[in-house]
Design a protein around this motif. Sequence first.
Motif, PDB file in Angstrom:
ATOM      1  N   LYS A 148       8.670  10.640  -7.729  1.00  0.00           N
ATOM      2  CA  LYS A 148       9.200  10.301  -6.399  1.00  0.00           C
ATOM      3  C   LYS A 148       8.039  10.211  -5.403  1.00  0.00           C
ATOM      4  CE  LYS A 148      12.628  11.915  -2.993  1.00  0.00           C
ATOM      5  NZ  LYS A 148      11.831  12.505  -1.896  1.00  0.00           N
TER       6      LYS A 148
ATOM      7  N   CYS B  54       2.900   4.819  -2.698  1.00  0.00           N
ATOM      8  CA  CYS B  54       2.695   3.361  -2.815  1.00  0.00           C
ATOM      9  C   CYS B  54       3.435   2.636  -1.694  1.00  0.00           C
ATOM     10  CB  CYS B  54       3.198   2.840  -4.162  1.00  0.00           C
ATOM     11  SG  CYS B  54       2.225   3.369  -5.584  1.00  0.00           S
ATOM     12  N   GLU B  55       4.668   3.053  -1.433  1.00  0.00           N
ATOM     13  CA  GLU B  55       5.437   2.416  -0.358  1.00  0.00           C
ATOM     14  C   GLU B  55       4.722   2.586   0.980  1.00  0.00           C
ATOM     15  OE1 GLU B  55       9.947   2.788  -2.291  1.00  0.00           O
ATOM     16  OE2 GLU B  55       9.453   3.980  -0.521  1.00  0.00           O
TER      17      GLU B  55
ATOM     18  N   VAL C 224       3.291   0.704  -8.722  1.00  0.00           N
ATOM     19  CA  VAL C 224       4.633   1.265  -8.541  1.00  0.00           C
ATOM     20  C   VAL C 224       5.495   0.939  -9.770  1.00  0.00           C
ATOM     21  CG1 VAL C 224       6.016  -0.488  -7.336  1.00  0.00           C
ATOM     22  CG2 VAL C 224       6.096   1.874  -6.570  1.00  0.00           C
TER      23      VAL C 224
ATOM     24  N   ILE D 214      -1.965  -5.424  -7.196  1.00  0.00           N
ATOM     25  CA  ILE D 214      -2.453  -4.073  -7.536  1.00  0.00           C
ATOM     26  C   ILE D 214      -1.357  -3.047  -7.274  1.00  0.00           C
ATOM     27  CG2 ILE D 214      -4.079  -2.227  -6.917  1.00  0.00           C
ATOM     28  CD1 ILE D 214      -6.124  -4.451  -6.221  1.00  0.00           C
ATOM     29  N   LEU D 215      -0.825  -3.074  -6.043  1.00  0.00           N
ATOM     30  CA  LEU D 215       0.104  -2.021  -5.624  1.00  0.00           C
ATOM     31  C   LEU D 215       1.472  -2.155  -6.295  1.00  0.00           C
ATOM     32  CD1 LEU D 215      -0.171   0.424  -3.767  1.00  0.00           C
ATOM     33  CD2 LEU D 215       0.812  -0.942  -1.923  1.00  0.00           C
TER      34      LEU D 215
ATOM     35  N   PRO E  58       9.692  -1.666   0.706  1.00  0.00           N
ATOM     36  CA  PRO E  58       9.059  -2.856   1.283  1.00  0.00           C
ATOM     37  C   PRO E  58       9.073  -4.008   0.277  1.00  0.00           C
ATOM     38  CG  PRO E  58       7.449  -1.085   0.953  1.00  0.00           C
ATOM     39  CD  PRO E  58       8.737  -0.594   0.423  1.00  0.00           C
TER      40      PRO E  58
ATOM     41  N   HIS F 183      -7.724   2.568  -5.556  1.00  0.00           N
ATOM     42  CA  HIS F 183      -6.995   1.304  -5.383  1.00  0.00           C
ATOM     43  C   HIS F 183      -6.897   0.902  -3.910  1.00  0.00           C
ATOM     44  CE1 HIS F 183      -4.814   0.775  -9.543  1.00  0.00           C
ATOM     45  NE2 HIS F 183      -6.121   0.823  -9.634  1.00  0.00           N
TER      46      HIS F 183
ATOM     47  N   ALA G  95       4.864   9.668  -6.044  1.00  0.00           N
ATOM     48  CA  ALA G  95       3.983   8.533  -6.350  1.00  0.00           C
ATOM     49  C   ALA G  95       4.564   7.227  -5.805  1.00  0.00           C
ATOM     50  CB  ALA G  95       3.756   8.441  -7.863  1.00  0.00           C
ATOM     51  N   VAL G  96       5.867   7.035  -5.996  1.00  0.00           N
ATOM     52  CA  VAL G  96       6.511   5.822  -5.468  1.00  0.00           C
ATOM     53  C   VAL G  96       6.361   5.779  -3.951  1.00  0.00           C
ATOM     54  CG1 VAL G  96       8.751   4.740  -5.033  1.00  0.00           C
ATOM     55  CG2 VAL G  96       8.167   5.484  -7.339  1.00  0.00           C
TER      56      VAL G  96
ATOM     57  N   MET H 178      -0.230  -1.615   5.142  1.00  0.00           N
ATOM     58  CA  MET H 178      -0.837  -2.953   5.095  1.00  0.00           C
ATOM     59  C   MET H 178       0.008  -3.950   5.897  1.00  0.00           C
ATOM     60  SD  MET H 178      -2.595  -3.406   1.325  1.00  0.00           S
ATOM     61  CE  MET H 178      -1.113  -3.308   0.335  1.00  0.00           C
ATOM     62  N   ASN H 179       1.335  -3.791   5.806  1.00  0.00           N
ATOM     63  CA  ASN H 179       2.203  -4.691   6.588  1.00  0.00           C
ATOM     64  C   ASN H 179       1.961  -4.528   8.089  1.00  0.00           C
ATOM     65  OD1 ASN H 179       3.287  -5.487   4.184  1.00  0.00           O
ATOM     66  ND2 ASN H 179       5.251  -4.456   4.448  1.00  0.00           N
TER      67      ASN H 179
ATOM     68  N   SER I  65      -3.941  -7.681  -3.518  1.00  0.00           N
ATOM     69  CA  SER I  65      -3.497  -6.348  -3.081  1.00  0.00           C
ATOM     70  C   SER I  65      -2.060  -6.095  -3.504  1.00  0.00           C
ATOM     71  CB  SER I  65      -3.599  -6.225  -1.547  1.00  0.00           C
ATOM     72  OG  SER I  65      -4.937  -6.256  -1.156  1.00  0.00           O
TER      73      SER I  65
ATOM     74  N   VAL J  44       4.860   3.633 -12.222  1.00  0.00           N
ATOM     75  CA  VAL J  44       5.643   4.838 -11.909  1.00  0.00           C
ATOM     76  C   VAL J  44       7.096   4.638 -12.329  1.00  0.00           C
ATOM     77  CG1 VAL J  44       6.309   6.515 -10.163  1.00  0.00           C
ATOM     78  CG2 VAL J  44       4.195   5.214  -9.864  1.00  0.00           C
TER      79      VAL J  44
ATOM     80  N   PHE K  71      -6.980   8.432  -7.455  1.00  0.00           N
ATOM     81  CA  PHE K  71      -6.536   7.124  -7.968  1.00  0.00           C
ATOM     82  C   PHE K  71      -6.044   6.249  -6.810  1.00  0.00           C
ATOM     83  CE2 PHE K  71      -2.035   5.707  -8.514  1.00  0.00           C
ATOM     84  CZ  PHE K  71      -2.274   4.409  -8.926  1.00  0.00           C
TER      85      PHE K  71
ATOM     86  N   LEU L 246       6.405  -5.010  -2.202  1.00  0.00           N
ATOM     87  CA  LEU L 246       6.161  -4.104  -3.314  1.00  0.00           C
ATOM     88  C   LEU L 246       7.112  -4.392  -4.477  1.00  0.00           C
ATOM     89  CD1 LEU L 246       4.203  -1.766  -3.655  1.00  0.00           C
ATOM     90  CD2 LEU L 246       5.946  -0.209  -2.771  1.00  0.00           C
ATOM     91  N   TYR L 247       8.363  -4.704  -4.149  1.00  0.00           N
ATOM     92  CA  TYR L 247       9.378  -4.791  -5.199  1.00  0.00           C
ATOM     93  C   TYR L 247       9.711  -6.211  -5.647  1.00  0.00           C
ATOM     94  CZ  TYR L 247       9.777   0.183  -4.475  1.00  0.00           C
ATOM     95  OH  TYR L 247       9.489   1.522  -4.387  1.00  0.00           O
TER      96      TYR L 247
ATOM     97  N   LYS M  57       9.512   6.844 -14.627  1.00  0.00           N
ATOM     98  CA  LYS M  57      10.831   7.316 -14.201  1.00  0.00           C
ATOM     99  C   LYS M  57      11.884   7.030 -15.269  1.00  0.00           C
ATOM    100  CE  LYS M  57      11.745   7.353  -9.455  1.00  0.00           C
ATOM    101  NZ  LYS M  57      12.033   6.666  -8.173  1.00  0.00           N
TER     102      LYS M  57
ATOM    103  N   GLN N  70       1.525   2.947   1.508  1.00  0.00           N
ATOM    104  CA  GLN N  70       0.345   2.071   1.545  1.00  0.00           C
ATOM    105  C   GLN N  70       0.766   0.626   1.854  1.00  0.00           C
ATOM    106  OE1 GLN N  70      -2.815   2.083   1.705  1.00  0.00           O
ATOM    107  NE2 GLN N  70      -3.562   0.189   0.804  1.00  0.00           N
ATOM    108  N   GLN N  71       1.866   0.176   1.241  1.00  0.00           N
ATOM    109  CA  GLN N  71       2.324  -1.198   1.496  1.00  0.00           C
ATOM    110  C   GLN N  71       2.747  -1.357   2.956  1.00  0.00           C
ATOM    111  OE1 GLN N  71       2.338  -3.934  -0.750  1.00  0.00           O
ATOM    112  NE2 GLN N  71       2.576  -4.887   1.241  1.00  0.00           N
ATOM    113  N   ILE N  72       3.486  -0.369   3.476  1.00  0.00           N
ATOM    114  CA  ILE N  72       3.942  -0.456   4.871  1.00  0.00           C
ATOM    115  C   ILE N  72       2.729  -0.443   5.799  1.00  0.00           C
ATOM    116  CG2 ILE N  72       5.295   0.718   6.657  1.00  0.00           C
ATOM    117  CD1 ILE N  72       7.131   1.734   4.377  1.00  0.00           C
TER     118      ILE N  72
ATOM    119  N   ILE O 208      -9.942  -0.916  -2.644  1.00  0.00           N
ATOM    120  CA  ILE O 208     -10.021  -2.347  -2.991  1.00  0.00           C
ATOM    121  C   ILE O 208      -9.209  -3.139  -1.967  1.00  0.00           C
ATOM    122  CG2 ILE O 208      -9.737  -4.114  -4.795  1.00  0.00           C
ATOM    123  CD1 ILE O 208      -9.192  -1.854  -6.819  1.00  0.00           C
ATOM    124  N   MET O 209      -7.969  -2.696  -1.777  1.00  0.00           N
ATOM    125  CA  MET O 209      -7.051  -3.431  -0.888  1.00  0.00           C
ATOM    126  C   MET O 209      -7.573  -3.480   0.544  1.00  0.00           C
ATOM    127  SD  MET O 209      -3.407  -1.904  -2.172  1.00  0.00           S
ATOM    128  CE  MET O 209      -3.516  -0.853  -3.619  1.00  0.00           C
TER     129      MET O 209
END
Lengths: 324, 324
Positions: free
Chosen positions: A135, A141-142, B109, B104-105, B24, A78, A137-138, A148-149, B101, B112, A74, B27-28, B116, A144-146, A81-82
């Motif tokens: 935990k 995602c974090e 999250v 999506i991300l 990040p 995703h 999964a979160v 990309m940053n 992007s 998730v 999964f 994300l939030y 939680k 992946q975001q970092i 795509i990004m």
Amino acid sequence: MHSIKQLQEIIVKAVNEIDYPAQPKELYQPIAYLMSLGGKRLRPALVLMATDLFGGDVEEAISPALAIELFHNFTLMHDDIMDNAPLRRGKPTVHEKWNASVAILSGDVMFVKAYKLMIQVRPEILSGVLEVFNKTAVEVCEGQQIDMNFEVRQNVSIAEYLEMIRLKTAVLLGGALKIGALIGKANAENADLLYQFGENLGIAFQLQDDILDVYGDPEKFGKQVGGDIICNKKTYLLIKALELAKDQDAKTLELWLQQTNFDTTEKVEAVKGIYNRLNIRQIAEEAMQQHATKALQALENIDVAPENKSILLGFAEMLMAREN
Amino acid sequence: MHSIKQLQEIIVKAVNEIDYPAQPKELYQPIAYLMSLGGKRLRPALVLMATDLFGGDVEEAISPALAIELFHNFTLMHDDIMDNAPLRRGKPTVHEKWNASVAILSGDVMFVKAYKLMIQVRPEILSGVLEVFNKTAVEVCEGQQIDMNFEVRQNVSIAEYLEMIRLKTAVLLGGALKIGALIGKANAENADLLYQFGENLGIAFQLQDDILDVYGDPEKFGKQVGGDIICNKKTYLLIKALELAKDQDAKTLELWLQQTNFDTTEKVEAVKGIYNRLNIRQIAEEAMQQHATKALQALENIDVAPENKSILLGFAEMLMAREN
């Protein structure tokens, strides 16, 4: 105890037997497609190995192992795509073969399917297993975001990079193992040690990836060697080189990073030349070794019969010695 | 028992108090942004009402209620990308304000985060609650896919349309209520009846949406009246009109559907004229009423003191009488 080969056979068979609804086909065909493209199936194998390590019932770990593999795929669906990636395992990505909407929604339902498989654990460990899974999964995602940053940032430090790969790659190995440990009735201390083993092995695994991308044997690597150099990917090697390069090397490296029109072979050779002069391969291998050592120490401290650990030990060695 | 107003205050307060990590931020922040845009908060209110109906502890239902609201907003975040929607509740959508992007991300999250919050129920009902939640989540995705498929299909039947809105909209109302019922220690039969109440109310709710889009009071509707007509959305009204229209009306309707360059007011008036001649509003209202009646029958059959049901009854009436 099972051998790695036996466990992998169990996984491959179980992946092949996953049943997807027929309709709506735009939702389920992409999942079946991506899952059929193969891959090393490392993460589900880790769930089984962890359960086996503590003498648990491997059969009981199959559904959660599949959950981990579905979750991993999964994130790939995703992420592709990004990252605008055209290929995954040498085949068209889902958003290329279908479209982005299909890849978003199929990914979402794949994630639910992962939860559906994950909740098939014994009721008394359900809450603990889901805590680890959520935990993880979160954090993925974090990560992946970092990542990309980092693409649009000027300076990334080695510490930041290691933290990014810990989140994006390593925690899922740790999480897979910890869930397997809980299924195998490990106590909290042993489960945490196994998590540390996975987390450090994961960091070492990613560093190995970075090294192989530049120094891999083109015959065995399976992808274009130097791919990371060509697209300026901020790997451990590049970040370290930017940190260490001085004078002419620093200027040349900067120039190559800014170049938009270049011969790829020439760029790879030039940057590799700088890496070689700065001893980057050795430095990266030392960092990798450090994390592998930490992983093995955590494994050693786990309170089970040493002979039970030989499979995870062999697995770690296999990962570190891999050529693709 | 609590009043609707009390329950909504509990929800609004709890939504405002959700804590998002600072980093990040890409994300939030989008999650906090989307959640701050408001909305009717119907779905979390239903969780609390269901718990309350069976004399359960409403406090215990707050986290699962928030989980339902986060899940709902996650689907909105992803649907808006797929539908290429520029606005949500009158404000820029997340993929417009940031990019696809991020949408999506952040959505991933958010999903998730919903899990939680959902797993904070009592251990003895955890497995049952997650079964309802997972089933609902899968169905909502299926509904969205079928809705997208309808856009490019020539013929959609009323039965297919009702099944699509059942999946896309209604099951989440049913799921929210059933989860609340489980928290309130309802027995299986009562929980299922409450699910049926929600499912039928959800279908009626969507039919009401379809009707309001054409026949709503422009002063109170909050959106452009006739929006569905302008973009040829296959609503209950259009599908029914295509089924019933004959001769000149059938031709005119077909022509308007194929028109690419038109005056929007003229199109809305023309299509509405056809709807009026065919009595579409009344037919749609009857269908809505049918599902509302089914909902109320299910509610009536639930084995709790009748006075306890007055809040859900009032809520259903409020939904059916709404003007936006």
